[in-house]
Design a protein around this motif. Structure first.
Motif, PDB file in Angstrom:
ATOM      1  N   ALA A 226      54.857 -16.577   5.706  1.00 28.49           N
ATOM      2  CA  ALA A 226      54.004 -16.797   4.528  1.00 28.49           C
ATOM      3  C   ALA A 226      54.509 -16.014   3.330  1.00 28.49           C
ATOM      4  CB  ALA A 226      52.562 -16.397   4.846  1.00 28.49           C
ATOM      5  N   SER A 227      54.979 -14.796   3.555  1.00 29.53           N
ATOM      6  CA  SER A 227      55.498 -13.992   2.445  1.00 29.53           C
ATOM      7  C   SER A 227      56.812 -14.556   1.934  1.00 29.53           C
ATOM      8  CB  SER A 227      55.673 -12.534   2.874  1.00 29.53           C
ATOM      9  OG  SER A 227      56.756 -12.383   3.783  1.00 29.53           O
ATOM     10  N   MET A 228      57.606 -15.113   2.838  1.00 28.96           N
ATOM     11  CA  MET A 228      58.869 -15.709   2.415  1.00 28.96           C
ATOM     12  C   MET A 228      58.636 -17.007   1.648  1.00 28.96           C
ATOM     13  SD  MET A 228      60.795 -13.380   3.342  1.00 28.96           S
ATOM     14  CE  MET A 228      62.291 -14.163   2.787  1.00 28.96           C
ATOM     15  N   ARG A 229      57.597 -17.732   2.029  1.00 29.92           N
ATOM     16  CA  ARG A 229      57.251 -18.955   1.295  1.00 29.92           C
ATOM     17  C   ARG A 229      56.845 -18.597  -0.140  1.00 29.92           C
ATOM     18  NH1 ARG A 229      53.708 -20.403   4.500  1.00 29.92           N
ATOM     19  NH2 ARG A 229      55.173 -21.432   5.902  1.00 29.92           N
ATOM     20  N   ALA A 230      56.066 -17.544  -0.275  1.00 29.34           N
ATOM     21  CA  ALA A 230      55.654 -17.109  -1.611  1.00 29.34           C
ATOM     22  C   ALA A 230      56.867 -16.653  -2.418  1.00 29.34           C
ATOM     23  CB  ALA A 230      54.636 -15.971  -1.492  1.00 29.34           C
ATOM     24  N   LEU A 231      57.807 -16.004  -1.755  1.00 24.70           N
ATOM     25  CA  LEU A 231      59.017 -15.563  -2.453  1.00 24.70           C
ATOM     26  C   LEU A 231      59.806 -16.773  -2.951  1.00 24.70           C
ATOM     27  CD1 LEU A 231      61.267 -12.650  -1.265  1.00 24.70           C
ATOM     28  CD2 LEU A 231      62.299 -14.761  -2.089  1.00 24.70           C
ATOM     29  N   ALA A 232      59.937 -17.792  -2.097  1.00 25.24           N
ATOM     30  CA  ALA A 232      60.675 -18.998  -2.498  1.00 25.24           C
ATOM     31  C   ALA A 232      60.013 -19.692  -3.672  1.00 25.24           C
ATOM     32  CB  ALA A 232      60.798 -19.952  -1.312  1.00 25.24           C
ATOM     33  N   GLU A 233      58.691 -19.657  -3.711  1.00 26.63           N
ATOM     34  CA  GLU A 233      57.962 -20.300  -4.804  1.00 26.63           C
ATOM     35  C   GLU A 233      58.079 -19.534  -6.111  1.00 26.63           C
ATOM     36  OE1 GLU A 233      54.087 -20.565  -3.167  1.00 26.63           O
ATOM     37  OE2 GLU A 233      54.547 -22.310  -1.889  1.00 26.63           O
ATOM     38  N   THR A 234      58.464 -18.260  -6.030  1.00 28.38           N
ATOM     39  CA  THR A 234      58.627 -17.444  -7.231  1.00 28.38           C
ATOM     40  C   THR A 234      59.920 -17.764  -7.961  1.00 28.38           C
ATOM     41  OG1 THR A 234      57.364 -15.648  -6.208  1.00 28.38           O
ATOM     42  CG2 THR A 234      58.746 -15.056  -8.085  1.00 28.38           C
ATOM     43  N   VAL A 235      60.933 -18.166  -7.194  1.00 27.31           N
ATOM     44  CA  VAL A 235      62.247 -18.442  -7.780  1.00 27.31           C
ATOM     45  C   VAL A 235      62.230 -19.801  -8.467  1.00 27.31           C
ATOM     46  CG1 VAL A 235      64.725 -18.559  -7.313  1.00 27.31           C
ATOM     47  CG2 VAL A 235      63.263 -17.138  -5.886  1.00 27.31           C
ATOM     48  N   ARG A 236      62.893 -19.889  -9.594  1.00 26.95           N
ATOM     49  CA  ARG A 236      62.899 -21.140 -10.356  1.00 26.95           C
ATOM     50  C   ARG A 236      63.534 -22.278  -9.573  1.00 26.95           C
ATOM     51  NH1 ARG A 236      64.699 -19.125 -16.475  1.00 26.95           N
ATOM     52  NH2 ARG A 236      63.144 -17.446 -16.647  1.00 26.95           N
ATOM     53  N   ASP A 237      64.629 -21.985  -8.870  1.00 32.69           N
ATOM     54  CA  ASP A 237      65.339 -23.004  -8.097  1.00 32.69           C
ATOM     55  C   ASP A 237      65.436 -22.529  -6.653  1.00 32.69           C
ATOM     56  OD1 ASP A 237      66.841 -25.102  -7.212  1.00 32.69           O
ATOM     57  OD2 ASP A 237      68.676 -24.572  -8.284  1.00 32.69           O
ATOM     58  N   GLY A 238      64.257 -22.370  -6.023  1.00 31.40           N
ATOM     59  CA  GLY A 238      64.204 -21.849  -4.668  1.00 31.40           C
ATOM     60  C   GLY A 238      63.831 -22.905  -3.653  1.00 31.40           C
ATOM     61  N   ARG A 239      64.373 -22.740  -2.461  1.00 24.76           N
ATOM     62  CA  ARG A 239      64.009 -23.619  -1.356  1.00 24.76           C
ATOM     63  C   ARG A 239      63.877 -22.769  -0.096  1.00 24.76           C
ATOM     64  NH1 ARG A 239      69.533 -26.574  -2.495  1.00 24.76           N
ATOM     65  NH2 ARG A 239      68.878 -25.736  -4.512  1.00 24.76           N
ATOM     66  N   LEU A 240      63.071 -23.227   0.844  1.00 24.84           N
ATOM     67  CA  LEU A 240      62.744 -22.450   2.037  1.00 24.84           C
ATOM     68  C   LEU A 240      63.204 -23.173   3.285  1.00 24.84           C
ATOM     69  CD1 LEU A 240      61.039 -19.993   3.228  1.00 24.84           C
ATOM     70  CD2 LEU A 240      59.195 -21.677   3.478  1.00 24.84           C
ATOM     71  N   VAL A 241      63.798 -22.399   4.206  1.00 25.77           N
ATOM     72  CA  VAL A 241      64.137 -22.891   5.542  1.00 25.77           C
ATOM     73  C   VAL A 241      63.596 -21.888   6.546  1.00 25.77           C
ATOM     74  CG1 VAL A 241      65.993 -23.337   7.191  1.00 25.77           C
ATOM     75  CG2 VAL A 241      66.192 -24.169   4.842  1.00 25.77           C
ATOM     76  N   GLU A 242      62.864 -22.385   7.548  1.00 20.90           N
ATOM     77  CA  GLU A 242      62.331 -21.505   8.588  1.00 20.90           C
ATOM     78  C   GLU A 242      63.223 -21.577   9.822  1.00 20.90           C
ATOM     79  OE1 GLU A 242      58.282 -21.070  11.245  1.00 20.90           O
ATOM     80  OE2 GLU A 242      58.103 -21.455   9.085  1.00 20.90           O
ATOM     81  N   LEU A 243      63.549 -20.413  10.351  1.00 23.91           N
ATOM     82  CA  LEU A 243      64.378 -20.308  11.536  1.00 23.91           C
ATOM     83  C   LEU A 243      63.476 -20.061  12.744  1.00 23.91           C
ATOM     84  CD1 LEU A 243      67.220 -18.094  10.035  1.00 23.91           C
ATOM     85  CD2 LEU A 243      67.254 -20.570  10.386  1.00 23.91           C
ATOM     86  N   ARG A 244      63.456 -20.997  13.655  1.00 23.04           N
ATOM     87  CA  ARG A 244      62.561 -20.923  14.805  1.00 23.04           C
ATOM     88  C   ARG A 244      63.062 -19.893  15.829  1.00 23.04           C
ATOM     89  NH1 ARG A 244      57.893 -23.464  13.246  1.00 23.04           N
ATOM     90  NH2 ARG A 244      58.382 -25.441  12.238  1.00 23.04           N
ATOM     91  N   GLY A 245      62.110 -19.274  16.493  1.00 21.72           N
ATOM     92  CA  GLY A 245      62.428 -18.429  17.626  1.00 21.72           C
ATOM     93  C   GLY A 245      63.142 -17.138  17.312  1.00 21.72           C
ATOM     94  N   ALA A 246      62.942 -16.597  16.113  1.00 18.06           N
ATOM     95  CA  ALA A 246      63.631 -15.365  15.729  1.00 18.06           C
ATOM     96  C   ALA A 246      62.669 -14.395  15.084  1.00 18.06           C
ATOM     97  CB  ALA A 246      64.781 -15.672  14.763  1.00 18.06           C
TER      98      ALA A 246
END
Length: 268
Positions: A226-246
């Motif tokens: 959730a915190s990483m999603r918020a970080l990605a939304e802060t960046v003008r040209d940001g995108r998010l990828v979630e790494l499973r099982g880590a």
């Protein structure tokens, strides 16, 4: 989990100012800079280095002060760590680079993009933060000092490593990670944590204009998705990828997935 440490030759290494590092791949390849988390040496990027070099890229991984082959020098401001990275780029005569930072290295990557936007082409921010709430910082520091008082640096290091990992590594690899924190030592550990927790780069992150990939590990309790999603939304040209099982060290726990996400982004 694959082997924690790579095998590099003397020709692959460099030393400049307060830091040492690893320089691999063709000198004409597109350069990628890797910045470690606290307690991790450059060689823990073994899988990513091999993958990127195999794609014809030049890869530089810097050992922060007190890490790997870099002796510790006291730090009073976070910007000093960013200056060390700039010195390494200057030493290697590297212009704009793609930067991938994990945890504390991600904070350094944002600091680099803010201070020297001319040196950063793209950003990859993995399991990191740009500002920690003071009460959270205080709680974490107090908890670690209690562990140090009751169990010594070895006990603190073991607790930190176990808290970062979701996948239990083979005993020898866990020992290597714990030993790296023990070798860092309590003075350097707490001083580096202190300057990191005092850092505030939220405005600087919002001003970043380069394409930015944010990697979130599914079971990371330090910087949860959730915190990483918020970080990605802060960046003008940001995108998010979630790494499973880590957990907090996804480049070690899910090296194939981490390397693939990194390579796909850099190839885009």
């Amino acid at each position: 989990m694959t082997s924690t440490f790579s095998r590099t030759t003397a020709a692959d290494r460099f030393v400049v100012g307060h830091v040492a590092g690893v320089d691999r791949g063709p000198v004409t390849g597109d350069p990628v800079l890797l910045l470690n988390g606290l307690g991790l040496a450059a060689e823990t990027w073994a899988h990513q280095i091999a993958a990127l070099v195999g794609q014809g890229r030049r890869v530089v991984a810097v050992d922060r002060r007190g890490h790997g082959r870099s002796p510790y020098r006291p730090v009073s401001r976070f910007t000093e760590l960013v200056d060390d990275v700039v010195a390494a780029l200057d030493h290697l005569d590297l212009g704009p680079v793609d930067v991938c930072g994990l945890s504390m290295g991600g904070t350094e990557a944002v600091g680099l993009a803010a201070a020297r936007p001319d040196r950063v082409r793209r950003l990859v921010l993995a399991d990191t933060f740009v500002a920690l709430a003071p009460e959270v910082a205080h709680e974490r520091m107090a908890g670690m000092r209690r562990l140090l008082a009751s169990h010594g640096m070895a006990g603190l290091a073991g607790a930190v490593v176990d808290g970062m990992l979701h996948v239990s590594p083979p005993p020898a690899e866990r020992r290597a990670l714990v030993d790296a924190f023990v070798d860092l030592g309590e003075y350097a550990f707490f001083q580096l944590m202190g300057v990191l927790y005092q850092t505030r780069l939220t405005a600087e992150l919002a001003a970043v204009e380069v394409p930015t990939l944010v990697l979130a590990a599914e079971y990371d309790t330090r910087t949860p998705p959730a915190s990483m999603r918020a970080l990605a939304e802060t960046v003008r040209d940001g995108r998010l990828v979630e790494l499973r099982g880590a957990g907090h060290f996804p480049h070690l726990e899910r090296p194939d997935e981490f390397s693939a996400a990194l390579s796909d982004f850099l190839a885009g």
